[in-house]
Scaffold this motif. Sequence first.
Motif, PDB file in Angstrom:
ATOM      1  N   TYR A   1      14.543  39.956  28.634  1.00 46.94           N
ATOM      2  CA  TYR A   1      13.033  39.978  28.938  1.00 46.94           C
ATOM      3  C   TYR A   1      12.518  40.051  30.160  1.00 46.94           C
ATOM      4  N   LYS A   2      12.680  40.756  31.050  1.00 45.42           N
ATOM      5  CA  LYS A   2      12.075  40.630  32.437  1.00 45.42           C
ATOM      6  C   LYS A   2      10.738  40.976  32.558  1.00 45.42           C
ATOM      7  N   MET A   3      10.105  40.190  33.278  1.00 44.85           N
ATOM      8  CA  MET A   3       8.631  39.861  33.421  1.00 44.85           C
ATOM      9  C   MET A   3       8.218  40.760  34.859  1.00 44.85           C
ATOM     10  N   PRO A   4       7.187  41.431  34.799  1.00 41.62           N
ATOM     11  CA  PRO A   4       6.645  41.833  36.026  1.00 41.62           C
ATOM     12  C   PRO A   4       5.808  40.762  36.889  1.00 41.62           C
ATOM     13  N   PRO A   5       5.427  41.179  37.948  1.00 37.97           N
ATOM     14  CA  PRO A   5       4.701  39.956  38.688  1.00 37.97           C
ATOM     15  C   PRO A   5       3.726  39.889  37.987  1.00 37.97           C
ATOM     16  N   PRO A   6       2.808  38.790  38.106  1.00 34.03           N
ATOM     17  CA  PRO A   6       1.631  38.558  37.658  1.00 34.03           C
ATOM     18  C   PRO A   6       0.195  39.355  38.007  1.00 34.03           C
ATOM     19  N   SER A   7       0.639  39.950  39.214  1.00 31.50           N
ATOM     20  CA  SER A   7      -0.415  40.726  39.822  1.00 31.50           C
ATOM     21  C   SER A   7      -0.306  42.214  39.112  1.00 31.50           C
ATOM     22  N   HIS A   8       0.582  42.509  38.339  1.00 26.93           N
ATOM     23  CA  HIS A   8       0.927  43.750  37.681  1.00 26.93           C
ATOM     24  C   HIS A   8      -0.327  44.042  36.623  1.00 26.93           C
ATOM     25  N   PRO A   9      -0.881  45.223  36.325  1.00 28.45           N
ATOM     26  CA  PRO A   9      -2.027  45.299  35.766  1.00 28.45           C
ATOM     27  C   PRO A   9      -1.926  45.181  34.323  1.00 28.45           C
ATOM     28  N   GLN A  10      -0.564  45.325  33.877  1.00 28.84           N
ATOM     29  CA  GLN A  10      -0.435  45.024  32.389  1.00 28.84           C
ATOM     30  C   GLN A  10       0.576  43.741  32.115  1.00 28.84           C
ATOM     31  N   TYR A  11       0.464  43.031  33.231  1.00 26.72           N
ATOM     32  CA  TYR A  11       1.177  41.577  32.833  1.00 26.72           C
ATOM     33  C   TYR A  11       1.030  40.896  31.719  1.00 26.72           C
ATOM     34  N   ARG A  12      -0.299  40.825  31.382  1.00 22.77           N
ATOM     35  CA  ARG A  12      -0.588  40.254  30.044  1.00 22.77           C
ATOM     36  C   ARG A  12      -0.141  40.639  28.669  1.00 22.77           C
ATOM     37  N   ALA A  13       0.001  42.227  28.841  1.00 25.82           N
ATOM     38  CA  ALA A  13       0.848  42.780  27.870  1.00 25.82           C
ATOM     39  C   ALA A  13       2.299  42.612  27.549  1.00 25.82           C
ATOM     40  N   HIS A  14       2.748  42.189  28.945  1.00 25.00           N
ATOM     41  CA  HIS A  14       3.995  42.017  28.835  1.00 25.00           C
ATOM     42  C   HIS A  14       4.434  40.580  28.401  1.00 25.00           C
ATOM     43  N   GLU A  15       3.342  39.812  28.886  1.00 29.05           N
ATOM     44  CA  GLU A  15       3.602  38.516  28.514  1.00 29.05           C
ATOM     45  C   GLU A  15       3.444  38.165  26.968  1.00 29.05           C
ATOM     46  N   LEU A  16       2.575  38.749  26.285  1.00 33.19           N
ATOM     47  CA  LEU A  16       2.047  38.480  25.047  1.00 33.19           C
ATOM     48  C   LEU A  16       3.325  39.035  24.095  1.00 33.19           C
TER      49      LEU A  16
END
Length: 626
Positions: A281-296
């Motif tokens: 489960y790799k995460m995009p950088p926090p600045s990514h527009p869909q970061y919150r969706a990936h994190e959730l």
Amino acid sequence: TPGAEGRYTVEYHLFLIPDELRDPEKHKEILQKYIERIMTQFAPMLAPYIWQNQPFNLRYKPGKGNVPAHMFGVTKFGDNIEDEWFIVYIVKQITKEFPELVARIEDNDGEFLLIEAADFLPKWLDPDNSANRVFFQRGELCLIPAPRKPGTMSWLPTTPPTVPQALNIISTHPEEILASESIRAAVNRRIRGYPEKIQASLHRAHCFLPASIVALLKQHPRLVAAGVQAFYLRDPIDLRACRVFKTFLPETRIMTSVTFTKCLYAQLVQQRFVPDRRSGYKMPPPSHPQYRAHELGMKLAHGFEILCSKCSPHFSESKKSFMTTSPLWAGFLESLKKNDYFKGLIEGSAQYQARLEMAKNYFQLSVNRPESCLAMSPGEEILTLLQTMPFDIEELKKEEANLPPEDDDRWLALSPDQLDQLLQEVAGKKEAEPTSKKEEQNYDLNQVSESMKAFISKVSTHKGAELPREPSEAPITFDADSFLNYFDKILGPSPHESDSDDLDEEDFECLDSDDDLDLKTEAAGEEASVKGTLNNLKSYMAQMDRELAYTSIGKSFTTQKQMEDSGAGGSVMTPVDVDLNLVSNILESYSSQAGLAGPASNLLQSMGVQLPDNSDHRPTSKPTQD
């Protein structure tokens, strides 16, 4: 808080008033028919509701002692207090729709309806005499009064009524036992807005999830609660199953819309968590527009994986059968149709099937709930559904382009970081600023030691320990000399003065100052008793010193790096560095929490102390002394 989920429960009891119990032999049959009627009539509200832990449910409870046979339910509502008040609304409405029913409801705090209306209660009412006095009848709150003088109202018992007495009073004197308008208004304010309030308690957010979880939540949206709770209440053992995912592979992730309750959404958002590199489960950088969706999605996937990891590979087939077969299902489905549950939808349509699946879930959990030994765990249910529920990943991917917009989460008001800072400001009455790398390096550990000393110096009672300061109080001033003198009297003076057990009568008086002892005014016999106790205490402490001298317990403490020559030319025992040992143990406890809530962080935060994050993730070592 983590750990609270299974602790908070609400119980509800529904009784038939005595006039309706004409044939005691048929009590069970009559009550079971009422259960079916109630659960069918309230299905449109209850079926789509997302519960924090457990749903509203009713079952037959046979009579025992002075309590007659009745309908009974219990729900663990955990951190979502709104579940409890929704149940209050449901119970109130049941007695309104079925006037022959009387209901009472209580939780871990007892008569919580009275607690809600505490400002308006009569003076005679207290916890000792409130048993079996609070009921709902015909949709109104009733409070059985106590007679002001014995014999003035013959129909009122002088002691708290039994359940049969209470039911008889309610059926024969319904007007006299109606709670005051102010009490009823206090409770009604708490449940105002239902059932429309249910929609306002939901939050829809985009999540990047494995396709199998997407398919599960489309047909069983209530399972989101189990997934969030598994992640929220995780422990290090749970996370072992998430090092390498076996059930919900990250390669199958797609974007979807998930419906949470606001409580569940807040629990998921506020948790800080970094996935194991081996999980995939790799995460995009926090600045990514869909970061919150990936994190959730990452957090929710971890929750579902934890649930499934707790199941045995071949759990009982008898449990699976409860998912699909029941002689009561056909009659329940027919009752739903008669009550217009499907709202005129065409049988076989997508919307009809969605409501049908919802009805099946509701029937399984609330109407035909099996005994605990046969009940399926959420993980077992998920694995069973995955085996029997086909889904097309390509079809699910097509829906990505037409997802409904997310709800605005400004109701959270503050981000987790901002909320932490606000709590620090309130607790510590100081401006909280983000911790920089330089500040972390120059962090003053004396603040930890001084805050703990201030906490210890506060008075504690049977009601709990006081925090070092309240928001309205001035900052703490710590008198180190007084503090050390106080502990000298308890633990003994420093080594160069005398041994630890050289306490005199004045010291013993200090220990008992809370009891306001005045040895000068005591009788001679009492003085002898005190001296005898003091001698026993000295003897006991001397024996402890002798026993500990042959152990390695002293080596577990850090001591001051100094040696003093005694008068005889020898050396004395090196004193323990209390501050250094205190800080070392707190840091070790804080590090072992691995970013989760725990005793060290909770205690320090309550005193306005915030430690920087452990960025190197190395085992905590004892700090060096300046």
